[in-house]
Write a protein that holds these residues in place. Structure first.
Motif, short mmCIF file in Angstrom:
data_model
loop_
_atom_site.label_atom_id
_atom_site.label_comp_id
_atom_site.label_asym_id
_atom_site.label_seq_id
_atom_site.Cartn_x
_atom_site.Cartn_y
_atom_site.Cartn_z
N GLY A 161 -17.96 -71.77 37.61
CA GLY A 161 -16.58 -71.96 38.02
C GLY A 161 -15.61 -71.69 36.89
N CYS A 162 -14.34 -71.77 37.20
CA CYS A 162 -13.29 -71.49 36.22
C CYS A 162 -13.16 -72.63 35.23
CB CYS A 162 -11.95 -71.27 36.92
SG CYS A 162 -11.89 -69.79 37.95
N VAL A 163 -12.64 -72.32 34.06
CA VAL A 163 -12.26 -73.35 33.09
C VAL A 163 -11.12 -74.17 33.67
CG1 VAL A 163 -11.27 -73.75 30.80
CG2 VAL A 163 -13.02 -71.98 31.12
N GLN A 164 -10.17 -73.49 34.31
CA GLN A 164 -9.04 -74.17 34.95
C GLN A 164 -9.50 -74.81 36.26
OE1 GLN A 164 -5.23 -71.63 34.41
NE2 GLN A 164 -6.89 -70.16 34.37
N ALA A 165 -9.02 -75.98 36.53
CA ALA A 165 -9.39 -76.68 37.75
C ALA A 165 -8.21 -76.73 38.70
CB ALA A 165 -9.86 -78.10 37.41
N PRO A 166 -8.42 -76.52 40.00
CA PRO A 166 -9.72 -76.23 40.60
C PRO A 166 -10.16 -74.78 40.47
CG PRO A 166 -8.05 -76.29 42.30
CD PRO A 166 -7.36 -76.66 41.02
N ARG A 167 -9.25 -73.90 40.04
CA ARG A 167 -9.55 -72.48 39.81
C ARG A 167 -8.38 -71.87 39.08
NH1 ARG A 167 -5.84 -70.45 42.99
NH2 ARG A 167 -5.67 -70.83 45.22
N ALA A 168 -8.55 -70.62 38.63
CA ALA A 168 -7.43 -69.88 38.06
C ALA A 168 -6.33 -69.73 39.11
CB ALA A 168 -7.90 -68.50 37.60
N PRO A 169 -5.08 -69.85 38.72
CA PRO A 169 -3.99 -69.77 39.70
C PRO A 169 -3.86 -68.39 40.32
CG PRO A 169 -3.12 -69.92 37.46
CD PRO A 169 -4.58 -70.16 37.36
N PHE A 170 -3.47 -68.37 41.59
CA PHE A 170 -3.20 -67.14 42.34
C PHE A 170 -1.68 -66.91 42.37
CE2 PHE A 170 -7.05 -67.25 45.50
CZ PHE A 170 -7.93 -67.21 44.43
N ILE A 171 -1.25 -65.71 42.02
CA ILE A 171 0.12 -65.27 42.22
C ILE A 171 0.05 -64.18 43.27
CG2 ILE A 171 2.19 -64.33 41.13
CD1 ILE A 171 1.36 -67.02 40.00
N ARG A 181 3.20 -65.69 54.46
CA ARG A 181 2.50 -66.90 54.91
C ARG A 181 1.20 -67.09 54.14
NH1 ARG A 181 4.68 -65.26 60.00
NH2 ARG A 181 2.75 -64.24 60.66
N LEU A 182 0.52 -65.99 53.81
CA LEU A 182 -0.69 -66.09 53.00
C LEU A 182 -0.35 -66.58 51.59
CD1 LEU A 182 -2.58 -62.81 53.99
CD2 LEU A 182 -3.21 -65.16 54.60
N ALA A 183 0.75 -66.07 51.04
CA ALA A 183 1.18 -66.51 49.71
C ALA A 183 1.51 -68.00 49.71
CB ALA A 183 2.39 -65.70 49.25
N ALA A 184 2.17 -68.45 50.75
CA ALA A 184 2.54 -69.87 50.84
C ALA A 184 1.32 -70.75 51.04
CB ALA A 184 3.54 -70.07 51.98
N ARG A 185 0.29 -70.21 51.64
CA ARG A 185 -0.92 -71.00 51.88
C ARG A 185 -1.82 -71.06 50.65
NH1 ARG A 185 -5.69 -69.54 56.32
NH2 ARG A 185 -7.12 -71.25 55.74
N HIS A 186 -2.02 -69.91 49.99
CA HIS A 186 -3.02 -69.84 48.92
C HIS A 186 -2.43 -69.81 47.51
CE1 HIS A 186 -6.47 -69.09 51.59
NE2 HIS A 186 -5.71 -68.26 52.27
N GLY A 187 -1.15 -69.48 47.39
CA GLY A 187 -0.61 -69.17 46.08
C GLY A 187 -0.09 -70.35 45.29
N GLN A 188 -0.30 -70.28 43.99
CA GLN A 188 0.45 -71.12 43.07
C GLN A 188 1.74 -70.42 42.67
OE1 GLN A 188 -3.18 -70.95 42.80
NE2 GLN A 188 -2.71 -72.68 44.13
N GLY A 189 1.81 -69.13 43.01
CA GLY A 189 3.01 -68.36 42.78
C GLY A 189 3.12 -67.24 43.81
N TRP A 190 4.34 -66.76 43.99
CA TRP A 190 4.64 -65.62 44.87
C TRP A 190 5.33 -64.57 44.03
CZ3 TRP A 190 10.06 -64.91 46.50
CH2 TRP A 190 10.25 -63.76 47.28
#
Length: 297
Positions: A161-171, A181-190
């Motif tokens: 797994g990633c060093v960052q928890a829970p995972r590396a951020p998604f932009i 809508r996918l960005a709003a669901r899965h993203g830490q950034g848009w």
């Protein structure tokens, strides 16, 4: 003004040349350094051109603080099972400094070079939804089984797994409503490039409209206002953002006024795309970046 600033370093130079740019991006005080994730890109397809994953690995070894990432990786040639392994390795090598810019993939060289049938815009977003969902599950949970229209996984793993928890951020890159809508669901950034415009004011109007639409998508996903970072790629505009220090400073201010938390520019090239002077990068580093009240991601 609070704003983080990233810079894209195209993977179009041998490492003997490129390493200096990655080191300088950190020394100059940029918050992130990104690279494109393509097999080939536009009229630079004949090269030189290098892959994003080893480039970012090398960049992690010559830097120690700056965040590193893809701007953006796409399903055009990446499978989430294998990509999850690359992500965990990159996050480990970088000491938890990886950010994943992710997009649906366009209709450029990457979409054609493998000889696969062309997809409609709707199909590309459908594929992107599967890509994001499976990658997210693998990186968060460590294993996944999945059977979709575009991807399958049988007892796939992402240990450790990633060093960052829970995972590396998604932009997550998105301009259209379904992708937002996918960005709003899965993203830490848009991240957005705005919409194509013939003049600069028209481009800024498109950016403002997209920001309003994303706010609605964010609310619809049950996310708190401001929970998701907003990233603007400045150089989709008709004028290169590093054409001058004053022009860059003005662009940062306009992005901030529209609620963006981050802007992204490009390392100047000698000609063609993003043609400009490295002297402007140095002046931006000394005259603009120190005055931005930037915070951690």
């Amino acid at each position: 003004m609070i704003m983080r600033v990233g810079i894209v370093i195209l993977p179009d130079q041998r490492w003997s040349v490129a390493a200096r740019r990655w080191r300088l991006a950190e020394e100059y005080g940029f918050d992130q350094a990104w690279t494109y994730d393509h097999i080939g890109w536009r009229d630079l397809v004949d090269g030189p051109w290098f892959d994003a994953v080893p480039t970012l690995t090398a960049a992690a070894l010559v830097t120690s603080r700056i965040r590193l990432g893809t701007m953006v990786a796409s399903p055009n040639f990446r499978h989430p099972v294998h990509f999850a392994r690359e992500v965990t390795a990159l996050d480990d090598v970088s000491g938890g400094r990886l950010t994943l810019g992710l997009g649906a993939g366009g209709i450029s060289y990457d979409a054609a070079v493998l000889g696969r049938p062309a997809l409609t815009p709707r199909q590309r977003v459908d594929r992107f939804g599967e890509f994001l969902g499976l990658l997210d599950e693998l990186l968060r949970d460590g294993r996944a089984d999945f059977a979709g229209e575009y991807y399958s996984a049988v007892d796939a793993r992402s240990t450790p797994g990633c060093v960052q928890a829970p995972r590396a951020p998604f932009i997550v890159a998105a301009n259209g409503p379904r992708a937002m809508r996918l960005a709003a669901r899965h993203g830490q950034g848009w991240v957005t490039t705005g919409e194509k415009a013939e003049d600069l004011d028209g481009w800024w109007r498109s950016v403002a409209a997209l920001a309003e639409r994303f706010a609605a998508a964010e609310a619809g996903a049950g996310r708190r206002p401001g929970e998701i970072d907003r990233v603007l790629s400045l150089d989709a505009a008709p004028v290169f953002s590093l054409s001058s220090v004053d022009f860059f400073a003005d662009a940062v201010g306009r992005a901030s006024d529209l609620g963006f938390t981050d802007v992204v520019t490009h390392w100047p090239r000698e000609s063609s795309w993003y043609a400009g002077s490295e002297a402007v990068v140095e002046k931006v580093a000394s005259e603009v970046l120190p005055h931005l009240g930037r915070g951690p991601r």
